[in-house]
Design an enzyme around this catalytic site. Structure first.
Site, PDB file in Angstrom:
ATOM      1  N   TYR A  52       1.587   3.921   4.331  1.00 49.05           N
ATOM      2  CA  TYR A  52       0.301   3.404   3.881  1.00 49.05           C
ATOM      3  C   TYR A  52      -0.822   4.239   4.486  1.00 49.05           C
ATOM      4  O   TYR A  52      -1.010   4.272   5.709  1.00 49.05           O
ATOM      5  CB  TYR A  52       0.102   1.944   4.282  1.00 49.05           C
ATOM      6  CG  TYR A  52       1.092   0.961   3.705  1.00 49.05           C
ATOM      7  CD1 TYR A  52       1.912   1.286   2.635  1.00 49.05           C
ATOM      8  CD2 TYR A  52       1.201  -0.317   4.239  1.00 49.05           C
ATOM      9  CE1 TYR A  52       2.811   0.371   2.110  1.00 49.05           C
ATOM     10  CE2 TYR A  52       2.093  -1.239   3.721  1.00 49.05           C
ATOM     11  CZ  TYR A  52       2.899  -0.889   2.657  1.00 49.05           C
ATOM     12  OH  TYR A  52       3.792  -1.806   2.155  1.00 49.05           O
ATOM     13  N   LEU A 201       0.946 -12.258  -5.803  1.00 48.25           N
ATOM     14  CA  LEU A 201      -0.109 -12.578  -6.765  1.00 48.25           C
ATOM     15  C   LEU A 201      -0.100 -11.593  -7.940  1.00 48.25           C
ATOM     16  O   LEU A 201      -1.076 -11.491  -8.677  1.00 48.25           O
ATOM     17  CB  LEU A 201      -1.484 -12.569  -6.085  1.00 48.25           C
ATOM     18  CG  LEU A 201      -1.595 -13.399  -4.798  1.00 48.25           C
ATOM     19  CD1 LEU A 201      -3.013 -13.360  -4.257  1.00 48.25           C
ATOM     20  CD2 LEU A 201      -1.141 -14.838  -5.031  1.00 48.25           C
TER      21      LEU A 201
END
Length: 330
Positions: A52, A201
């Site tokens: 990341y 989500l």
């Protein structure tokens, strides 16, 4: 307090990926404020990875750890090559690299031990037994407390668990990403392995309409987010939001409560790790704790996963979904 194979982590964790520049530019001060707010709100599990932001996300988390180490259950990952050669391998799982990677993460995070260390993606050139054997050595040395695997198939999980107990599998799981329910989750439940759900989500798709993605947005890399499939998938998001309104909760709370219902139904301890840049979203997500959905809501959500257009990854063989297709085909 939810446990992953005995590791106390809380009902939700925090996924750090959004604080790297994967959904567009971010700034360090706001990112740090978001992480501190997550801990203030009671989150314990902070999830990051060496890939990341090419290591910047681990360094960011490390800044928080210098002040609040005792409050954090730390999870990070290795195996994704940050700068793969064109046409070359994108993942590494050989024992030499396991040691190289963990030392890099320890340095960026500023810690001496990682509570949960994930093998991020499976290197097809290396038997998973060899990779997990190298991780087991790190556990014996006290550098790593527990081992996790990300995007493994049921068969790979079986083989890995036979070498050393696996604490958690991390894969995408949500109302519109349900392929893991076929084999991975039943196997995890049988072995007593916890499940950490990333993108619960739907990368924001389930929360609000997604019609156009800005330059630099990671979602441009996923087939179901191309223009044609986004239009085809729009009714799924609309249904989720309509059901949430009928239940008197937000779409995010609905999606997280649904995961809890699924975990109970399938007999697996599940901890979602929604990612956000906005502190108020953390509070909204945590408010999903304890919500039980009506039978009508569950019935309305049940068929949505089968209606999704597009795989959840461009290189589907990199994730469990693609490799399990290959395994099923013989």
């Amino acid at each position: 307090m939810t446990e992953l194979a005995g590791l106390e982590v809380g009902e939700q964790g925090f996924g750090g990926m959004a604080l790297a520049e994967v959904y567009g530019p971010t700034d360090e001060a706001s990112a740090l404020a978001t992480l501190h707010h997550a801990l203030d709100a009671g989150i314990r599990l902070i999830d990051t990875a060496d890939v990341y932001g090419a290591g910047s996300n681990e360094r960011l988390v490390g800044r928080v750890l210098r002040e609040r180490r005792d409050e954090v259950v730390l999870a990070t990952k290795f195996g994704f090559l940050r700068d793969p050669a064109p046409g070359g391998p994108r993942f590494r799982g050989d024992p030499a690299y396991v040691r190289e990677a963990v030392q890099g993460s320890l340095g960026r995070l500023g810690v001496e031990r990682i509570e949960l260390y994930y093998y991020h993606r499976v290197d097809p050139r290396v038997p998973i037994e060899e990779t997990v054997g190298a991780l087991a050595e790190l556990v014996a040395e006290g550098v790593v407390e527990r081992i996790g695997l990300s995007e493994v198939t049921a068969a790979e999980l079986e083989r890995a668990h036979a070498v050393h107990p696996i604490t958690a599998v991390q894969s995408e799981w949500s109302i519109w990403s349900r392929d893991v329910e076929t084999a991975v989750i039943p196997t995890a439940a049988r072995l007593g392995v916890g499940f950490v759900a990333y993108s619960p989500l739907g990368r924001g798709f389930l929360v609000s309409p997604v019609t156009q993605l800005p330059e630099g947005d990671l979602r441009r890399n996923f087939p179901r987010f191309d223009a044609e499939r986004l239009a085809a998938n729009a009714p799924i998001g609309e249904t989720v939001r309509a059901v949430a309104e009928a239940e008197g909760i937000t779409p995010a709370q609905l999606a997280l409560a649904w995961l809890g219902e699924q975990g109970r139904a399938l007999g697996v301890d599940v901890v979602p790790i929604p990612s956000t840049r906005r502190p108020e979203r953390i509070d909204e997500n945590l408010a999903a704790s304890g919500i039980r959905l009506s039978a009508a809501a569950l019935a309305a959500l049940e068929p949505l996963g089968a209606r999704v257009a597009g795989d959840r990854a461009r290189h589907v063989g990199d994730i469990s979904q693609g490799r399990e297709r290959t395994e099923a085909a013989g």
